[in-house]
Design an enzyme around this catalytic site. Structure first.
Site, PDB file in Angstrom:
ATOM      1  N   HIS A 558      31.490   4.345  50.588  1.00  0.00           N
ATOM      2  CA  HIS A 558      31.278   5.434  51.545  1.00  0.00           C
ATOM      3  C   HIS A 558      30.614   6.631  50.862  1.00  0.00           C
ATOM      4  CE1 HIS A 558      32.567   7.884  55.148  1.00  0.00           C
ATOM      5  NE2 HIS A 558      32.372   8.840  54.262  1.00  0.00           N
ATOM      6  N   GLU A 559      31.196   7.078  49.756  1.00  0.00           N
ATOM      7  CA  GLU A 559      30.652   8.259  49.080  1.00  0.00           C
ATOM      8  C   GLU A 559      29.259   8.000  48.524  1.00  0.00           C
ATOM      9  OE1 GLU A 559      32.012  11.001  49.573  1.00  0.00           O
ATOM     10  OE2 GLU A 559      33.875  10.206  50.383  1.00  0.00           O
TER      11      GLU A 559
END
Length: 808
Positions: A558-559
């Site tokens: 995600h990051e």
């Protein structure tokens, strides 16, 4: 007015390619783990390159032998993030003053612009001004959160506070606003704007006007006062979360009822609570609840009455917090009325994808209509579990949910953990392979210079294209430590991509650009993006790499989705670069990456046992995925309810009763529970409001996500649609034939280039609805639907609400 570094905990939003080649920096040779095998058969044909081995090893090797620690304390410091002005706390303070001086010089350039050529550069000046301030302020915010040295933290606090105050002055600078409007309204000038430059100009104008700058003097003074009051109320509401509950709210819990809890939890409760005996001889603890104890009692305690008492006490929250929240919401409504909006929701959504509260309602109701059968089915399943062990009424209440879910999971037996297959280094290597397959870019381990990083465990990565050209830098501060603020997982933009060769010259000395983060392309010079990823992963034990849970894997995917948006979203302007886009669009690229983290094909690229080298059993992945989906409907209900409550709290009518007295936020919450959108079927109260509770007292997302909490759900639906239509299925026949060699693989370069071209490269420089329509228009979607989506109207939100439900 000026965007700053964006964290996952508050939104998650938070590049140009060069023709010049950058050689890889020298890397130490012969780095090996002592007694630890990290290379699997999967690597033999895919990762024999030195770059891949080094990339894996800088995360999986013990700290004392990693590249970060070897360079942390040696030699003359070059400055944090390769900025020479960030060598010491003293110079950080000085850099703040210099940035303000440069900004003031740019302000004068704007105000004195008279000739057509000078006025044509006004938008450039404002964007350059924004960058000059954010390059310091964003780093100061980062230092405040992660630097272990208190002298650095104190300096960063001072710099941040001073620059924040200065930015507030700029937000209300009538001269700047007047010149901006003059330029935008001059057709001879504005018609020469590129689409991206036009979006930059309009974003500045909207932000000025939301700051009340166009108001008469008395009204503007009222606006400034209200803004200050809102900040104070927001701080007060957040501060109330850390206050202990009053002692008269303690719950008497029989000691025997603690036996089913994990031993460390029982010990925590016994050590932190007073114990007494009732007249009947029963030993009880008077428990003043915290979140830790409440979680485990609601999950593991078999006694219904104890769970109910704990639930009621915990959800009662704080009356003072509710009072502060209601004051805040009333202040927001008053502020929106001052600048001509019907409600704070209308004001907040004006520049978002949703555009208006009625559009959000359309989306949420469409999603809820799909979801109701799911959560009703999940409730029925739990009732059947309860019926096996309990006689009588099978009605279930909110305090029953976690307990019976846990019981059902226990009855099915625990699944083997996946952690041994997910060493952090292998996961990062997998990410690099994904990015190379999709976008033609990869991650490379880099050696930080002395003073470039703030802790020896920080890792530095270069992002390079297929020609070896540097696109940007990613610093990874991913291991848990006490000196980090509890920000969870976060993406900080320390420096945005921006064209700099056409910068406006000013009398004040401009901050120098490091030659190592500036590239040339077609005779133009660009400042490269620099981002920092923050996570809280376990520190590797001696002789073992850091092993991640599957949830941790999704977190770093995600990051990294945010990071890649920053790397590839290079459009020449700071104010709309990368993740500087609407809050209800910014999570799309990062949530899409979570789909890759769940793909068996992608997992097979890197997931193998850190000791035995055995590949991850994909049938075990399937079992874990099925187990997680069993109760996804409950999480979806929670997300829908919070999104709807957020909208209700920022609507034109705050108190549904019209009484106007305190406690209206609870009445509004009760009213929402009765909405057919959240129907559970006859005779159930699984999600219903419990009398004498104030759940909203803990709804802290109202501070950072006021009127936009729906964004997470919206982007989940959008990401799922793009995953299905672009990366995984529903492709035109010709494209399917072209991809026969990678059947079932989402790692299509054609699909990746399409997503990069239509979504990532624009950053915030294009209407997100146009980007969405373009990326979905693969020849198999009805043209009427694509046209409606491109318009971004209420019907577009209705269409999106009818799309496939997200797996939360």
């Amino acid at each position: 007015m000026y965007a700053q570094a964006i964290q996952k905990a508050c939104v998650g939003r938070i590049g140009a390619r060069a023709s010049r080649h950058f050689a890889a920096r020298p890397r130490p040779s012969g780095i090996r783990l002592r007694g630890l095998q990290t290379q699997s058969p999967l690597d033999t044909c895919q990762a024999t390159k030195e770059e891949d081995v080094s990339l894996r090893d800088i995360f999986d090797l013990p700290t004392q032998t990693t590249l970060g620690s070897r360079w942390f304390h040696q030699g003359q410091p070059t400055g944090l993030l390769m900025e020479s002005r960030f060598v010491s706390p003293k110079l950080l303070r000085q850099s703040g003053k210099e940035a303000v001086a440069e900004a003031e010089a740019l302000v004068q350039k704007v105000l004195s612009a008279e000739s057509p050529a000078e006025r044509r550069m006004v938008i450039k000046c404002l964007d350059q001004l924004s960058d000059s301030l954010c390059r310091v302020m964003d780093v100061a915010e980062l230092v405040r959160q992660v630097h272990p040295d208190s002298s650095w933290q104190n300096a960063a606090d001072e710099v941040y506070a001073g620059m924040f105050s200065y930015m507030n002055q700029l937000n209300t600078h009538v001269g700047l606003y007047g010149k901006l409007v003059e330029v935008i309204d001059d057709h001879e000038i504005s018609r020469t704007f590129s689409p991206v430059e036009r979006e930059v100009a309009m974003s500045f104008r909207r932000d000025f006007e939301r700051s009340g700058i166009h108001l008469p003097k008395d009204a503007h003074a009222h606006f400034v006062g209200l803004s200050s009051d809102i900040q104070e109320s927001s701080r007060g509401f957040l501060k109330s979360q850390s206050l202990p509950p009053p002692s008269d709210r303690a719950v008497a819990v029989p000691v025997d009822h603690l036996r089913s809890l994990p031993s460390q939890v029982s010990m925590h409760i016994l050590q932190s609570s007073s114990t007494r005996k009732r007249p009947d001889g029963t030993a009880v603890v008077d428990l003043v609840l915290d979140e830790y104890a409440a979680h485990y009692i609601l999950r593991d305690c078999a006694d219904d009455a104890t769970r109910e008492a704990v639930y009621r006490a915990w959800q009662f929250g704080s009356t003072a917090a509710v009072d502060t929240l209601e004051t805040l919401l009333e202040q927001r409504r008053a502020l929106s009325h001052l600048v001509g909006f019907e409600s704070f929701g209308h004001m907040a959504l004006e520049d978002k994808m949703a555009k208006s509260p009625s559009h959000v309602d359309e989306f949420l109701r469409g999603l809820a209509a799909q979801a109701q059968p799911r959560w009703n089915s999940a409730i029925t399943a739990l009732q059947k579990v309860r019926a096996k062990t309990r006689q009588g009424s099978q009605q279930m209440f909110p305090w029953d949910r976690d307990y019976w879910m846990s019981k059902q999971q226990a009855d099915k037996g625990a699944l083997p953990s996946l952690r041994s297959y997910f060493s952090l280094g292998r996961v990062v290597l997998g990410l690099s392979r994904v990015f190379k397959s999709l976008y033609g870019v990869e991650l490379r381990a880099a050696s930080p210079q002395p003073g470039e990083i703030w802790h020896p465990e920080v890792r530095k990565l270069e992002v390079v294209d297929e020609g070896g050209r540097l696109l940007g830098l990613i610093y990874c501060d991913v291991f848990s430590r006490s000196s980090k603020a509890h920000v969870g997982a976060a993406h900080f933009t320390a420096r945005c991509a921006r064209r700099i060769d056409d910068d406006v010259e000013v009398s004040a000395a401009s901050a120098p650009h490091s030659s190592r983060t500036v590239v040339e392309r077609d005779g133009q010079r660009f400042q490269l993006p620099v981002v920092v990823l923050i996570c809280d992963f376990p520190v590797p034990a001696e002789g073992s790499p850091s092993l991640l849970s599957w949830s941790n894997v999704e977190t770093i995917f995600h990051e990294m989705g945010h990071a890649m948006h920053s790397m590839l979203g290079q459009n020449g302007f700071h104010n709309v670069a990368g993740t500087r886009c609407p809050v209800d669009f910014v999570e799309l690229p990062s949530i899409l990456m979570e789909h890759f983290a769940r793909s068996p094909h992608v997992l097979s690229l890197f997931a193998s046992h850190y000791k035995t080298r055995a590949p991850l059993p994909l049938d075990l992945v399937t079992k874990h995925a099925e187990r997680r989906r069993e109760y996804a409907a409950f999480d979806l209900h929670a997300q829908l309810f919070m999104s709807a409550l957020d909208q209700r709290y920022h609507s034109p009518v705050l108190d549904p009763s019209g009484a106007g007295d305190r406690g209206w936020s609870t009445r509004s919450l009760v009213e929402l529970h009765r909405d057919p959108m959240f129907s559970e079927g006859p005779g159930t109260s699984f999600f219903g409001h419990v009398e004498d509770t104030q759940w909203q007292s803990r709804f802290t997302h109202l501070i950072g996500y006021g009127a936009s909490y729906y964004s997470y759900l919206l982007d989940r639906v959008l990401a799922g649609r793009i995953w299905d239509r672009v990366f995984h299925g529903d492709q035109p026949q010709q494209q399917q034939q072209q991809q026969q060699q990678v059947a079932g693989s989402p790692l299509s370069r054609q699909a990746g280039e399409r997503f990069k071209t239509e979504v990532l490269r624009w950053g915030g420089g294009r209407d997100p609805w146009q980007s969405l329509a373009a990326v979905l228009d693969n020849g198999s979607v009805r043209h009427g639907e694509i046209d409606a989506v491109a318009q971004g109207s209420k019907s577009a939100m209705r269409i999106v609400g009818s799309w496939k439900l997200p797996d939360i």
